[in-house]
Design an enzyme around this catalytic site. Structure first.
Site, PDB file in Angstrom:
ATOM      1  N   TYR A   1       0.838  -1.206   0.000  1.00  0.00           N
ATOM      2  CA  TYR A   1       0.000   0.000   0.000  1.00  0.00           C
ATOM      3  C   TYR A   1       0.873   1.257   0.000  1.00  0.00           C
ATOM      4  O   TYR A   1       0.625   2.201  -0.769  1.00  0.00           O
ATOM      5  CB  TYR A   1      -0.896  -0.023   1.229  1.00  0.00           C
ATOM      6  CG  TYR A   1      -1.890   1.105   1.325  1.00  0.00           C
ATOM      7  CD1 TYR A   1      -3.101   1.046   0.637  1.00  0.00           C
ATOM      8  CD2 TYR A   1      -1.646   2.212   2.124  1.00  0.00           C
ATOM      9  CE1 TYR A   1      -4.028   2.070   0.732  1.00  0.00           C
ATOM     10  CE2 TYR A   1      -2.566   3.239   2.232  1.00  0.00           C
ATOM     11  CZ  TYR A   1      -3.747   3.167   1.537  1.00  0.00           C
ATOM     12  OH  TYR A   1      -4.661   4.188   1.640  1.00  0.00           O
TER      13      TYR A   1
ATOM     14  N   LYS B   1       0.988   4.125  -2.916  1.00  0.00           N
ATOM     15  CA  LYS B   1       0.631   5.508  -2.625  1.00  0.00           C
ATOM     16  C   LYS B   1       1.835   6.439  -2.801  1.00  0.00           C
ATOM     17  O   LYS B   1       1.679   7.598  -3.210  1.00  0.00           O
ATOM     18  CB  LYS B   1       0.068   5.628  -1.213  1.00  0.00           C
ATOM     19  CG  LYS B   1      -1.282   4.938  -1.034  1.00  0.00           C
ATOM     20  CD  LYS B   1      -2.342   5.498  -1.970  1.00  0.00           C
ATOM     21  CE  LYS B   1      -3.727   4.937  -1.675  1.00  0.00           C
ATOM     22  NZ  LYS B   1      -4.764   5.503  -2.571  1.00  0.00           N
TER      23      LYS B   1
END
Length: 255
Positions: free
Chosen positions: A159, A163
């Site tokens: 993640y 991002k």
């Protein structure tokens, strides 16, 4: 005095079936924007669009898988067909991390998350920028995360990498298209009260008090608070802001 800061503007918002995306769609409509709700979740997307219309706004739903270039081209076309142009694009669609240590993340899980959270933003921007170049400008705001700006020991390497990629993509694209009248920014939230947080708590990643304690303020963030940041960056109030990754993180990045 009624705030009509987005009056007459058209906005395409991905991942708007629930959570932060729904809050953005509802806020933008309340500020006068004509909204296209784009999401793979048809039931939730129709619900968001229906709520906006019920509240007196203008909105429609378009089922969109952000890993599909054809779907994104269709969503942009639907916006232009309905409202004449694409003034604002909010690339919010994303999926949650699994809470696994880096060496335990499977290749399948990595590919799925990066495909939605990073490739999906890139594909969205390709379709949106193509339209904006032809119409003479526009504004894009991407959903990143504070996890893409600072290291967090939460088992979210996939993640965080995705991002972080969104932040880098945002900054590079902002410079690449600034001369074309296209502003591109990102919002980087901390821990927000959404279904993704609920799922993380249910799977044992952390408890709600532990999640709140990640913020120096000790308070969780509401979706509506994040939506306000998107509103600012999408509006003319931010006409000199581009290439910025804005933390809405209750002080996490300062620690």
């Amino acid at each position: 005095m009624v705030d009509s800061s987005l009056a007459g503007k058209s906005a395409l918002i991905t991942g708007a079936a629930q959570g932060i995306g729904a809050a953005i769609a509802e806020l933008f409509a309340a500020r006068g924007a004509k909204v296209v709700v784009a999401d793979i979740n048809a039931e939730g997307g129709e619900e968001t669009a229906g709520k906006i219309v019920k509240d007196g706004g203008e909105a429609q739903f378009v089922r969109t898988d952000v890993t599909s270039a054809a779907d994104l081209d269709a969503a942009v076309k639907a916006t232009v067909d309905a409202y004449g142009r694409l003034d604002i694009a909010i690339n919010n669609a994303g999926i949650e991390e699994q809470g696994s240590a880096l060496h335990e993340i499977t290749e399948e899980a990595w590919d799925k998350l990066v495909s939605v959270n990073l490739k999906g933003v890139w594909l969205s921007m390709k379709a949106e920028i193509t339209q904006m170049l032809g119409q003479g400008g526009g504004t894009i705001v991407n959903m990143a995360s504070i996890a893409g700006m600072v290291g967090l020991p939460l088992g979210i390497a996939d993640y965080s990498a995705a991002k972080g990629g969104v932040v880098a993509l945002t900054r590079t694209a902002a410079i690449e298209y600034v001369k074309n009248g296209i502003r591109i920014n990102a919002v980087c939230p901390g821990v927000v009260r959404t279904s993704l947080l609920d799922n993380a708590i249910k799977t044992g990643m952390f408890t709600e008090p532990e999640a709140a304690a990640l913020h120096p303020t000790g308070v969780l963030i509401d979706p509506e608070d994040v939506a306000e940041a998107f509103l600012y960056l999408a509006s003319d109030a931010a006409k000199h802001v581009t290439g910025h990754a804005m933390p809405i993180d209750a002080g996490m990045a300062a620690g």
